[in-house]
Design a protein around this motif. Structure first.
Motif, PDB file in Angstrom:
ATOM      1  N   UNK A  51      10.839   6.931 -21.973  1.00  0.00           N
ATOM      2  CA  UNK A  51      10.669   7.910 -21.115  1.00  0.00           C
ATOM      3  C   UNK A  51       9.498   7.641 -20.101  1.00  0.00           C
ATOM      4  N   UNK A  52       8.498   6.928 -20.536  1.00  0.00           N
ATOM      5  CA  UNK A  52       7.119   6.826 -20.088  1.00  0.00           C
ATOM      6  C   UNK A  52       7.375   5.282 -19.261  1.00  0.00           C
ATOM      7  N   UNK A  53       7.872   4.577 -19.633  1.00  0.00           N
ATOM      8  CA  UNK A  53       8.245   3.359 -19.005  1.00  0.00           C
ATOM      9  C   UNK A  53       9.221   3.581 -17.848  1.00  0.00           C
ATOM     10  N   UNK A  54      10.217   4.537 -18.027  1.00  0.00           N
ATOM     11  CA  UNK A  54      11.327   4.759 -16.940  1.00  0.00           C
ATOM     12  C   UNK A  54      10.621   5.555 -15.894  1.00  0.00           C
ATOM     13  N   UNK A  55       9.625   6.507 -16.109  1.00  0.00           N
ATOM     14  CA  UNK A  55       8.665   7.529 -15.158  1.00  0.00           C
ATOM     15  C   UNK A  55       7.765   6.469 -14.483  1.00  0.00           C
ATOM     16  N   UNK A  56       7.417   5.645 -15.005  1.00  0.00           N
ATOM     17  CA  UNK A  56       6.360   4.645 -14.343  1.00  0.00           C
ATOM     18  C   UNK A  56       7.190   3.855 -13.108  1.00  0.00           C
ATOM     19  N   UNK A  57       8.427   3.349 -13.561  1.00  0.00           N
ATOM     20  CA  UNK A  57       9.393   2.808 -12.696  1.00  0.00           C
ATOM     21  C   UNK A  57       9.718   3.481 -11.545  1.00  0.00           C
ATOM     22  N   UNK A  58      10.272   4.724 -11.883  1.00  0.00           N
ATOM     23  CA  UNK A  58      10.570   5.553 -10.967  1.00  0.00           C
ATOM     24  C   UNK A  58       9.323   5.903  -9.975  1.00  0.00           C
ATOM     25  N   UNK A  59       8.395   6.185 -10.436  1.00  0.00           N
ATOM     26  CA  UNK A  59       7.125   6.466  -9.400  1.00  0.00           C
ATOM     27  C   UNK A  59       6.733   5.466  -8.686  1.00  0.00           C
ATOM     28  N   UNK A  60       6.659   4.271  -9.376  1.00  0.00           N
ATOM     29  CA  UNK A  60       6.300   2.830  -8.490  1.00  0.00           C
ATOM     30  C   UNK A  60       7.462   2.708  -7.408  1.00  0.00           C
ATOM     31  N   UNK A  61       8.432   2.882  -7.628  1.00  0.00           N
ATOM     32  CA  UNK A  61       9.829   2.688  -6.621  1.00  0.00           C
ATOM     33  C   UNK A  61       9.324   3.678  -5.761  1.00  0.00           C
ATOM     34  N   UNK A  89       0.699  -1.281  -0.002  1.00  0.00           N
ATOM     35  CA  UNK A  89       0.110   0.281  -0.173  1.00  0.00           C
ATOM     36  C   UNK A  89       0.915   1.397   0.225  1.00  0.00           C
ATOM     37  N   UNK A  90       0.634   2.221  -0.816  1.00  0.00           N
ATOM     38  CA  UNK A  90       1.346   3.567  -0.643  1.00  0.00           C
ATOM     39  C   UNK A  90       1.235   4.276   0.311  1.00  0.00           C
ATOM     40  N   UNK A  91       2.278   4.969   0.527  1.00  0.00           N
ATOM     41  CA  UNK A  91       2.297   6.026   1.753  1.00  0.00           C
ATOM     42  C   UNK A  91       1.750   7.149   1.456  1.00  0.00           C
ATOM     43  N   UNK A  92       1.472   7.351   0.047  1.00  0.00           N
ATOM     44  CA  UNK A  92       0.721   8.539  -0.357  1.00  0.00           C
ATOM     45  C   UNK A  92      -0.554   8.489  -1.079  1.00  0.00           C
ATOM     46  N   UNK A  93      -1.657   8.208  -0.307  1.00  0.00           N
ATOM     47  CA  UNK A  93      -2.781   7.912  -0.835  1.00  0.00           C
ATOM     48  C   UNK A  93      -3.694   8.944  -1.717  1.00  0.00           C
ATOM     49  N   UNK A  94      -3.031  10.174  -1.091  1.00  0.00           N
ATOM     50  CA  UNK A  94      -3.632  11.480  -1.975  1.00  0.00           C
ATOM     51  C   UNK A  94      -2.912  11.732  -3.066  1.00  0.00           C
ATOM     52  N   UNK A  95      -1.664  11.096  -3.333  1.00  0.00           N
ATOM     53  CA  UNK A  95      -1.017  11.719  -4.579  1.00  0.00           C
ATOM     54  C   UNK A  95      -1.627  11.091  -5.916  1.00  0.00           C
ATOM     55  N   UNK A  96      -1.717  12.138  -6.740  1.00  0.00           N
ATOM     56  CA  UNK A  96      -2.238  11.808  -7.911  1.00  0.00           C
ATOM     57  C   UNK A  96      -1.546  10.701  -8.832  1.00  0.00           C
ATOM     58  N   UNK A  97      -2.456  10.123  -9.622  1.00  0.00           N
ATOM     59  CA  UNK A  97      -1.675   8.792 -10.404  1.00  0.00           C
ATOM     60  C   UNK A  97      -0.730   9.538 -11.185  1.00  0.00           C
ATOM     61  N   UNK A  98       0.419   8.825 -11.688  1.00  0.00           N
ATOM     62  CA  UNK A  98       1.273   9.443 -12.726  1.00  0.00           C
ATOM     63  C   UNK A  98       0.522   9.589 -14.267  1.00  0.00           C
ATOM     64  N   UNK A  99       0.781  10.556 -14.942  1.00  0.00           N
ATOM     65  CA  UNK A  99       0.127  10.707 -15.928  1.00  0.00           C
ATOM     66  C   UNK A  99       1.218  10.668 -17.117  1.00  0.00           C
ATOM     67  N   UNK A 100       0.481  10.151 -18.329  1.00  0.00           N
ATOM     68  CA  UNK A 100       1.559  10.129 -19.616  1.00  0.00           C
ATOM     69  C   UNK A 100       1.607  11.405 -20.206  1.00  0.00           C
ATOM     70  N   UNK A 101       2.929  11.876 -20.400  1.00  0.00           N
ATOM     71  CA  UNK A 101       3.482  13.339 -20.767  1.00  0.00           C
ATOM     72  C   UNK A 101       2.554  13.420 -22.149  1.00  0.00           C
ATOM     73  N   UNK A 102       1.971  14.547 -22.083  1.00  0.00           N
ATOM     74  CA  UNK A 102       0.965  15.260 -23.157  1.00  0.00           C
ATOM     75  C   UNK A 102       1.671  14.835 -24.674  1.00  0.00           C
ATOM     76  N   UNK A 103       0.879  14.288 -25.567  1.00  0.00           N
ATOM     77  CA  UNK A 103       1.430  13.938 -27.028  1.00  0.00           C
ATOM     78  C   UNK A 103       1.968  15.069 -27.493  1.00  0.00           C
ATOM     79  N   UNK A 104       1.501  16.372 -27.358  1.00  0.00           N
ATOM     80  CA  UNK A 104       1.970  17.723 -27.913  1.00  0.00           C
ATOM     81  C   UNK A 104       3.429  17.959 -27.433  1.00  0.00           C
TER      82      UNK A 104
END
Length: 117
Positions: free
Chosen positions: A103-113, A1-16
């Protein structure tokens, strides 16, 4: 369980963002004075220059050089940090056409860790 339940989920950077990075990378490729491996290394080394500009702006915003005083604003620091981010994404895009996925895969890994620890 996350210690930061109020943290927003990671978002995929904008396509633009990635369309802009692709366009800038193409423009840089068409206008670079050095090709080949040296050109690639120089594009990556550009990051060091940009990070140095962040340091210069922080020193200027805090007036740490008594001879110069306050020479920058925190808006300057924010702008220089954006330059670092853009330059890093351009370097990544230069290394791989799959920069967005990498980048998205790396950010997801950093976020999960970090957030799931």
């Amino acid at each position: 369980m996350s210690d930061h339940p109020s943290s927003p989920p990671p978002q995929v950077p904008d396509a633009g963002l990635w369309e802009s990075i692709d366009g800038l990378c193409g423009w840089l490729d068409a206008n670079r004075p050095v090709d080949g491996p040296d050109g690639l290394l120089l594009r990556i080394l550009k990051l060091s220059e940009e990070v140095g500009e962040v340091a210069q702006a922080v020193i200027g915003a805090t007036g740490q050089n008594p001879r110069k005083g306050t020479t920058h604003t925190w808006d300057d620091v924010r702008s220089e940090l954006c330059d670092v981010a853009v330059t890093a994404l351009l370097a990544l895009r230069t290394l791989t056409p799959d920069a967005r996925e990498v980048f998205t895969r790396h950010l997801d890994g950093v976020t999960r860790r970090s957030l799931d620890a």
